[in-house]
Design a protein around this motif. Structure first.
Motif, PDB file in Angstrom:
ATOM      1  N   UNK A 237       0.872  -1.175   0.000  1.00  0.00           N
ATOM      2  CA  UNK A 237       0.000   0.000   0.000  1.00  0.00           C
ATOM      3  C   UNK A 237       0.905   1.220   0.000  1.00  0.00           C
ATOM      4  N   UNK A 238       0.912   1.923  -1.125  1.00  0.00           N
ATOM      5  CA  UNK A 238       1.815   3.056  -1.310  1.00  0.00           C
ATOM      6  C   UNK A 238       1.091   4.375  -1.102  1.00  0.00           C
ATOM      7  N   UNK A 239       1.732   5.287  -0.386  1.00  0.00           N
ATOM      8  CA  UNK A 239       1.211   6.636  -0.186  1.00  0.00           C
ATOM      9  C   UNK A 239       1.928   7.570  -1.164  1.00  0.00           C
ATOM     10  N   UNK A 240       1.251   8.019  -2.227  1.00  0.00           N
ATOM     11  CA  UNK A 240       1.923   8.868  -3.213  1.00  0.00           C
ATOM     12  C   UNK A 240       2.362  10.222  -2.661  1.00  0.00           C
ATOM     13  N   UNK A 241       1.665  10.730  -1.661  1.00  0.00           N
ATOM     14  CA  UNK A 241       1.986  12.052  -1.127  1.00  0.00           C
ATOM     15  C   UNK A 241       3.303  12.018  -0.356  1.00  0.00           C
ATOM     16  N   UNK A 242       3.468  11.021   0.501  1.00  0.00           N
ATOM     17  CA  UNK A 242       4.690  10.897   1.306  1.00  0.00           C
ATOM     18  C   UNK A 242       5.728   9.982   0.669  1.00  0.00           C
ATOM     19  N   UNK A 243       5.349   9.277  -0.395  1.00  0.00           N
ATOM     20  CA  UNK A 243       6.250   8.371  -1.111  1.00  0.00           C
ATOM     21  C   UNK A 243       6.802   7.278  -0.213  1.00  0.00           C
ATOM     22  N   UNK A 244       5.987   6.778   0.724  1.00  0.00           N
ATOM     23  CA  UNK A 244       6.386   5.614   1.502  1.00  0.00           C
ATOM     24  C   UNK A 244       5.360   4.509   1.310  1.00  0.00           C
ATOM     25  N   UNK A 245       5.745   3.280   1.691  1.00  0.00           N
ATOM     26  CA  UNK A 245       4.941   2.118   1.349  1.00  0.00           C
ATOM     27  C   UNK A 245       4.852   1.175   2.536  1.00  0.00           C
ATOM     28  N   UNK A 246       3.664   0.658   2.798  1.00  0.00           N
ATOM     29  CA  UNK A 246       3.467  -0.419   3.768  1.00  0.00           C
ATOM     30  C   UNK A 246       3.481  -1.744   3.011  1.00  0.00           C
ATOM     31  N   UNK A 247       4.243  -2.716   3.527  1.00  0.00           N
ATOM     32  CA  UNK A 247       4.506  -3.956   2.795  1.00  0.00           C
ATOM     33  C   UNK A 247       4.306  -5.171   3.682  1.00  0.00           C
ATOM     34  N   UNK A 248       3.966  -6.280   3.061  1.00  0.00           N
ATOM     35  CA  UNK A 248       3.859  -7.544   3.784  1.00  0.00           C
ATOM     36  C   UNK A 248       4.130  -8.695   2.842  1.00  0.00           C
TER      37      UNK A 248
END
Length: 274
Positions: A127-138
């Motif tokens: 799940x990528x956040x385009x605004x902050x450019x970080x991603x939650x991964x599993x």
């Protein structure tokens, strides 16, 4: 098909590229003809959704030849494509802009979601956040974490259990049929607090990082929930459909409650549905 951290890294780069090339350049710059209704006023699509889905789909098919890619917009045009999800050796479900209503309104609360599915089992999620450019991964069996643009990782962990009257979280009742909708809405004061961000991407990320206790959904389209479900599982959470049966990306009905553990799930279900 083995799908591990290396393959997940390739998936993340595709999501980041789509965000950088197709989504963020259109944010707060959409024209009147760039936003359309699909099934109704609560179901929107924009030029960014369609362009990002094309980029991600084409990239996945190049990187994983023979795989099946089911994007939200493609499935909206042809719902029959969902039928292959259970038998495919490798499939991807993609939500190119989750939270389209927020995106169209200029609110910086939207995400890009994808999950890898092997013969009906979810094996990886992003799940990528385009605004902050970080991603939650599993990765299934490999835990859940968030990853910053510079590669720094932070483990994700659900909140500690608390009684129902101390729980906070997302309760999405918009698609609930009556009389259950009335029951749930009347019972919301039994929780400490509830909200609906119109964005499953960020709601799952909040729960997986321990910033709330509860998620409640009714409609379960796989691109909306397969990525977040795996993240929540790997962050230590417990989830089940409203009748107690396990979640599967092969069905889009039956609702879903996510909580820190089974006892919390039972307490949340009782508080909201009884």
């Amino acid at each position: 098909m083995t799908f591990g951290t290396a393959e997940l890294g390739d998936l993340v780069e595709l999501l980041r590229t789509a965000a950088r090339v197709e989504i963020m350049p259109r944010f707060r710059k959409l024209g009147a003809g760039d936003v359309r209704q699909k099934s109704g006023p609560l179901d929107l699509v924009t030029e960014a959704d369609e362009a990002a889905e094309r980029l991600i789909t084409n990239g996945l098919l190049r990187r994983f030849p023979g795989s099946v890619v089911i994007g939200e917009e493609a499935a909206s045009a042809d719902p029959s494509c969902l039928a292959v999800l259970g038998d495919a050796d490798l499939a991807f479900v993609v939500d190119p802009v989750d939270g389209t209503a927020n995106f169209a309104a200029g609110l910086p609360l939207f995400g890009v979601m994808a999950a890898a599915i092997v013969r009906g089992e979810i094996v990886a999620a992003a799940i990528h956040d385009p605004v902050c450019d970080d991603t939650a991964l599993a990765v299934r069996g490999g835990g859940a974490w968030s990853e910053a643009p510079d590669g720094r990782r932070t483990d994700l962990r659900v909140a500690a259990p608390v009684p129902a009257e101390q729980m906070t979280g997302n309760v999405s009742w918009r698609f609930l049929p009556e009389p259950r909708r009335g029951t749930v809405c009347a019972n919301l004061p039994r929780l400490a607090g509830s909200w609906d961000y119109r964005c499953a991407a960020h709601e799952y990320r909040m729960a997986c990082a321990g910033h709330c206790h509860l998620l409640f959904f009714n409609r379960l389209m796989p691109w909306d929930h397969a990525p977040g479900w795996l993240l929540h599982q790997e962050a230590g959470g417990y989830s089940a459909k409203l009748d107690g049966s396990p979640y599967t990306p092969l069905r889009n009905d039956g609702g879903l409650i996510c909580a820190p553990d089974r006892a919390s799930w039972e307490a949340a279900r009782k508080a909201l549905l009884v």
